[in-house]
Design a protein around this motif. Sequence first.
Motif, PDB file in Angstrom:
ATOM      1  N   HIS A   2       7.542 -35.823  13.640  1.00 21.20           N
ATOM      2  CA  HIS A   2       8.154 -34.783  14.468  1.00 21.20           C
ATOM      3  C   HIS A   2       8.874 -35.336  15.701  1.00 21.20           C
ATOM      4  O   HIS A   2       9.506 -34.576  16.440  1.00 21.20           O
ATOM      5  CB  HIS A   2       7.089 -33.780  14.909  1.00 21.20           C
ATOM      6  N   GLY A   3       8.765 -36.636  15.940  1.00 21.49           N
ATOM      7  CA  GLY A   3       9.449 -37.224  17.089  1.00 21.49           C
ATOM      8  C   GLY A   3       8.871 -36.792  18.421  1.00 21.49           C
ATOM      9  O   GLY A   3       9.598 -36.694  19.411  1.00 21.49           O
ATOM     10  N   TYR A   4       7.567 -36.509  18.468  1.00 24.77           N
ATOM     11  CA  TYR A   4       6.961 -36.096  19.731  1.00 24.77           C
ATOM     12  C   TYR A   4       7.039 -37.237  20.752  1.00 24.77           C
ATOM     13  O   TYR A   4       6.804 -38.398  20.404  1.00 24.77           O
ATOM     14  CB  TYR A   4       5.489 -35.711  19.534  1.00 24.77           C
ATOM     15  N   GLY A   7      18.439 -43.824  20.303  1.00 26.16           N
ATOM     16  CA  GLY A   7      19.490 -43.007  19.723  1.00 26.16           C
ATOM     17  C   GLY A   7      19.061 -42.221  18.504  1.00 26.16           C
ATOM     18  O   GLY A   7      19.764 -41.351  18.043  1.00 26.16           O
ATOM     19  N   GLU A   8      17.894 -42.495  17.957  1.00 24.93           N
ATOM     20  CA  GLU A   8      17.426 -41.759  16.779  1.00 24.93           C
ATOM     21  C   GLU A   8      16.353 -40.753  17.133  1.00 24.93           C
ATOM     22  O   GLU A   8      15.570 -40.325  16.320  1.00 24.93           O
ATOM     23  CB  GLU A   8      16.885 -42.740  15.731  1.00 24.93           C
ATOM     24  N   GLY A   9      16.279 -40.378  18.389  1.00 22.43           N
ATOM     25  CA  GLY A   9      15.279 -39.393  18.804  1.00 22.43           C
ATOM     26  C   GLY A   9      14.225 -40.014  19.680  1.00 22.43           C
ATOM     27  O   GLY A   9      14.034 -41.215  19.713  1.00 22.43           O
ATOM     28  N   ALA A  10      13.534 -39.183  20.415  1.00 28.24           N
ATOM     29  CA  ALA A  10      12.514 -39.676  21.337  1.00 28.24           C
ATOM     30  C   ALA A  10      11.356 -40.300  20.574  1.00 28.24           C
ATOM     31  O   ALA A  10      10.995 -39.864  19.503  1.00 28.24           O
ATOM     32  CB  ALA A  10      12.011 -38.519  22.197  1.00 28.24           C
ATOM     33  N   ALA A  11      10.790 -41.338  21.160  1.00 30.86           N
ATOM     34  CA  ALA A  11       9.637 -41.988  20.547  1.00 30.86           C
ATOM     35  C   ALA A  11       8.493 -41.994  21.539  1.00 30.86           C
ATOM     36  O   ALA A  11       8.698 -42.178  22.742  1.00 30.86           O
ATOM     37  CB  ALA A  11       9.983 -43.419  20.134  1.00 30.86           C
ATOM     38  N   ASN A  67       0.363 -31.211  20.001  1.00 32.13           N
ATOM     39  CA  ASN A  67       0.888 -32.196  20.935  1.00 32.13           C
ATOM     40  C   ASN A  67       1.273 -31.481  22.232  1.00 32.13           C
ATOM     41  O   ASN A  67       1.684 -30.313  22.200  1.00 32.13           O
ATOM     42  CB  ASN A  67       2.111 -32.886  20.329  1.00 32.13           C
ATOM     43  N   VAL A  68       1.137 -32.173  23.358  1.00 26.42           N
ATOM     44  CA  VAL A  68       1.481 -31.524  24.626  1.00 26.42           C
ATOM     45  C   VAL A  68       2.942 -31.096  24.646  1.00 26.42           C
ATOM     46  O   VAL A  68       3.321 -30.185  25.393  1.00 26.42           O
ATOM     47  CB  VAL A  68       1.169 -32.438  25.833  1.00 26.42           C
ATOM     48  N   ALA A  69       3.774 -31.738  23.810  1.00 24.30           N
ATOM     49  CA  ALA A  69       5.181 -31.346  23.731  1.00 24.30           C
ATOM     50  C   ALA A  69       5.337 -29.977  23.081  1.00 24.30           C
ATOM     51  O   ALA A  69       6.402 -29.359  23.197  1.00 24.30           O
ATOM     52  CB  ALA A  69       5.976 -32.385  22.950  1.00 24.30           C
TER      53      ALA A  69
END
Length: 269
Positions: free
Chosen positions: A87-89, A53-57, A151-153
Motif C-alpha cells: 500500500h506504500g504506507y 519517485g515510485e511512491g512513499a516508502a 497503519n497510522v497513515a
Amino acid sequence: MRNTSRPCAKSRRQDHGEHAERGNLYAEVTDRIIAELEAGRVPWVQPWGRPTGEGAAAAPGLPRNALTHRNYSGVNVLILWGAVIAHGYPSQSWLTFRQALEAGGNVRKGERGTMVVFADRFTPEAERERARETGEDAKAVPFLKRFTVFNVAQCEGLRPNLAADPAPLPEREIVPIAEEVIAASGVDFRIGGSHAFYVPSADYVQVPPQPAFYDQINYYRTALHEMTHATGHPSRLDRDLINKFGSKDYAKEELVALSGQSAPPATLQ
C-alpha cells in the motif's frame, strides 16, 4: 485415585471447534504469505525499499504499535511489512481501531485494516485439576487470536509525535576501501532502479542507490556480489555466464559470487 472419565460430548465439540478455528487461522496466515510471494514481494529478505519517485516508502525498522511503542514479532512482522510495501504506507506504526480513539483520533471512513495474530499458551483449569490428581505436569494449550490493525497513515486526528518513526538513513554511508575496489575494477558500474544485476552481453553492473537500502552496508555487499559476476566476462576470467536459472552451472556461478562475502545479498541475478 486417577480420574479416568472421558470428557463430555459438549467439551469434545468445543475442543474440536477451537482446533478448527486455530487451523483456519494458520491457513489464513499461510495464504497471506504465499500471496506476497506470488506477487513478487519478499520484504523479509529484500534489503532495499522503493526508489525515489515510485511512491512513499516507510522508514526502515520493525513494525510497532504506535500507542504502546512495542514492536510486533513473529509472523506479524512479515504480514505488516507486506502491507507497508503493497500500500506504500509511509510509516511502520500501527493501531487497533480502539487505540486510534485512545490516541485522540480515529480510523478514516472506508479504510480496510490488516489482520495480525496473537499467539500464546494457557492451561485450562480442568487440566490443572487433572495434573493435581495424577501428579503429572499440566499441559498448556496453544492458541491464536486475530486482531485488525490500521497503519497510522489510515488514521486522522491522532495526537502529534505518536510513536515517531526512526530518523531517515543518511544520504550515503561511505566505505572507502569498497569504493576503491569498485573504481579499480574497471567495470561499468551504474546506480539506479530497484534491482541489482550484471548484464554479461553489455558488461555492466547496476544496483539501486545506497539510500534505498534498509542497511546501507548491503549496498556494498550487493555491489561487490554483482561485480564478482562481472569477473567472468570473456575479457577477464571467461566463465560461462549464460546459464539457466536453477541449473548446476547457475548455482556454481552463484557460489563463485558468494565466496568471500560475509553475507549474501537478497536478490541474485
